[in-house]
Design a protein around this motif. Structure first.
Motif, mmCIF file in Angstrom:
data_model
loop_
_atom_site.group_PDB
_atom_site.id
_atom_site.type_symbol
_atom_site.label_atom_id
_atom_site.label_comp_id
_atom_site.label_asym_id
_atom_site.label_seq_id
_atom_site.Cartn_x
_atom_site.Cartn_y
_atom_site.Cartn_z
ATOM 1 N N ALA A 52 0.809 -1.228 0.000
ATOM 2 C CA ALA A 52 0.000 0.000 0.000
ATOM 3 C C ALA A 52 0.836 1.269 0.000
ATOM 4 O O ALA A 52 0.316 2.359 -0.212
ATOM 5 C CB ALA A 52 -0.940 -0.007 1.198
ATOM 6 N N GLY A 53 2.150 1.166 0.274
ATOM 7 C CA GLY A 53 3.013 2.342 0.243
ATOM 8 C C GLY A 53 3.160 2.993 1.612
ATOM 9 O O GLY A 53 2.912 2.380 2.648
ATOM 10 N N SER A 54 3.540 4.266 1.593
ATOM 11 C CA SER A 54 3.868 4.976 2.823
ATOM 12 C C SER A 54 2.625 5.339 3.632
ATOM 13 O O SER A 54 1.541 5.547 3.081
ATOM 14 C CB SER A 54 4.628 6.264 2.499
ATOM 15 O OG SER A 54 5.850 5.975 1.875
ATOM 16 N N VAL A 55 2.808 5.402 4.947
ATOM 17 C CA VAL A 55 1.759 5.895 5.849
ATOM 18 C C VAL A 55 1.987 7.396 5.958
ATOM 19 O O VAL A 55 2.758 7.871 6.794
ATOM 20 C CB VAL A 55 1.851 5.203 7.223
ATOM 21 C CG1 VAL A 55 0.710 5.678 8.128
ATOM 22 C CG2 VAL A 55 1.792 3.685 7.069
ATOM 23 N N SER A 56 1.325 8.143 5.104
ATOM 24 C CA SER A 56 1.641 9.565 4.938
ATOM 25 C C SER A 56 1.446 10.373 6.218
ATOM 26 O O SER A 56 2.218 11.296 6.507
ATOM 27 C CB SER A 56 0.806 10.165 3.802
ATOM 28 O OG SER A 56 -0.580 9.964 4.040
ATOM 29 N N ASP A 57 0.429 10.025 7.009
ATOM 30 C CA ASP A 57 0.187 10.781 8.242
ATOM 31 C C ASP A 57 1.367 10.697 9.201
ATOM 32 O O ASP A 57 1.605 11.616 9.994
ATOM 33 C CB ASP A 57 -1.069 10.263 8.939
ATOM 34 C CG ASP A 57 -2.347 10.631 8.200
ATOM 35 O OD1 ASP A 57 -2.268 11.484 7.287
ATOM 36 O OD2 ASP A 57 -3.404 10.068 8.513
#
Length: 376
Positions: A166-171
């Protein structure tokens, strides 16, 4: 063909002159560095470089050459700065980094907070990283975990930063900027999602599935075969399992780990329902202390750059010139400044390495608001 050879010979002769002039310029740059060492002047003088670019571009006789000369001299001056940074480092002018090297990150008799509930992947990451004799507690939100270590009620927090599917956890990047907390370790956990239901439930009973939004997306192929199921996002996978247990409704199921199923007494209705066999989540270990292990091998930093041509390239070139391998780059919008971005970079190295110190010095002088987020 003879004319082409003659033209190439002329180019070769010009290139030879350019090399000679470049080396002469670098020699003078080293003398400039010596002056700056003795006077304490900064290497990067933005106003001087902008003035220089204007002067040399005015010598061009057409727009194409003007643009080319601007790009050429931007790179020449960038290389000149890098030479000066190296000479400053060789003379011991490296500046002090506000981080303390330690033999080990304490993994026993400490207080650790993780987000979610018992059975969460973050708890599994905590158990994998720390020893058994710790005091741990869980909170509902990532922000709560960051606040816990900022205020001292916990020594460390375990938080997700990136998933291989899913990629990076932007928060999480936003929280790293908001709080004065630092990364001191990382732990990768395989995310082996299962469909969990009540002990008396069967697959044919299920109408609603709960899980974290990323877990739902990581199982989209399986969920696509059950299009009549309603998908509801939760704060994390373990909390989804907890909800199914507490509601006692056999039409509900959760996507979570087998470990979460054991914790809450749920049955595995379907195992290994994830799309990617190698699906894993990288967790960071965060503390409010500016420390790093002597043998740490990865550094995370953040910075901003001005909206000018080549500004990001000039920053990234510090990794090239210091032979540093960049492993990840991420960008996040800067709050309150539309269409402006902050960059986050991971690269291999240790804060005690000369090349790392040299690169960080250059980035600190040329970028805006550079922060070292951790060495681990």
């Amino acid at each position: 063909m003879e004319n082409l050879l003659e033209l190439r010979n002329e180019i070769d002769a010009i290139d030879k002159e350019i090399v000679g002039l470049f080396q002469k310029r670098m020699k003078i740059s080293s003398e400039v560095a010596e002056y700056k060492i003795s006077t304490g002047k900064k290497v990067f003088d933005r106003a001087r470089e902008e003035e220089k670019i204007r002067a040399v571009t005015e010598l061009a006789d057409n727009d194409f050459n003007r643009h080319g000369i601007e790009e050429l001299f931007q790179q020449i001056m960038s290389m000149s700065r890098k030479l000066q940074y190296q000479l400053l480092a060789q003379n011991g002018v490296v500046g002090r980094l506000p981080f303390i090297a330690v033999e080990e990150i304490e993994k026993s008799r400490v207080r650790v907070v993780f987000q979610g509930v018992e059975g969460a992947y973050s708890e599994a990451a905590m158990k994998a990283f720390f020893q058994d004799d710790i005091t741990s507690f869980h909170v509902e939100h990532w922000r709560d975990a960051m606040e816990a270590i900022a205020e001292g009620s916990a020594d460390f927090a375990v938080l997700p930063i990136e998933n291989s599917t899913a990629g990076s956890v932007s928060d999480m990047y936003d929280l790293l900027m908001e709080f004065e907390n630092y990364i001191v370790g990382e732990q990768v956990i395989r995310c082996q999602h299962n469909l969990l239901g009540l002990p008396d439930a069967e697959l044919s009973d299920i109408k609603t599935v709960y899980s974290h939004s990323q877990a739902l997306s990581q199982c989209k192929e399986y969920l696509g075969t059950h299009r009549d199921w309603k998908q509801i996002p939760m704060v994390n996978t373990a909390m989804a399992a907890k909800k199914v247990k507490e509601d006692g409704d056999k039409t509900q199921a959760a996507i979570a780990s087998a470990y979460a199923g054991e914790k809450f007494g749920l049955k595995v209705l379907a195992d290994k329902i994830y799309d990617n066999e190698a699906n894993s989540t990288r967790f960071i270990i965060v503390t409010n202390q500016r420390i790093f292990r002597w043998d740490a091998k990865k550094i995370s930093i953040s910075f901003e750059v001005p909206h000018t041509s080549g500004s990001l390239y000039n920053i990234l070139s510090h990794f090239i010139y210091n032979n540093l391998n960049m492993t990840k780059i991420e960008s996040r919008p800067i709050p309150g400044r539309n269409w402006e971005y902050r960059f986050f970079i991971d690269f291999e190295g240790n804060l005690n390495d000369g090349g790392v110190k040299n690169a960080l010095r250059g980035i600190r002088e040329e970028a805006n608001n550079m922060r070292i987020l951790g060495n681990y």
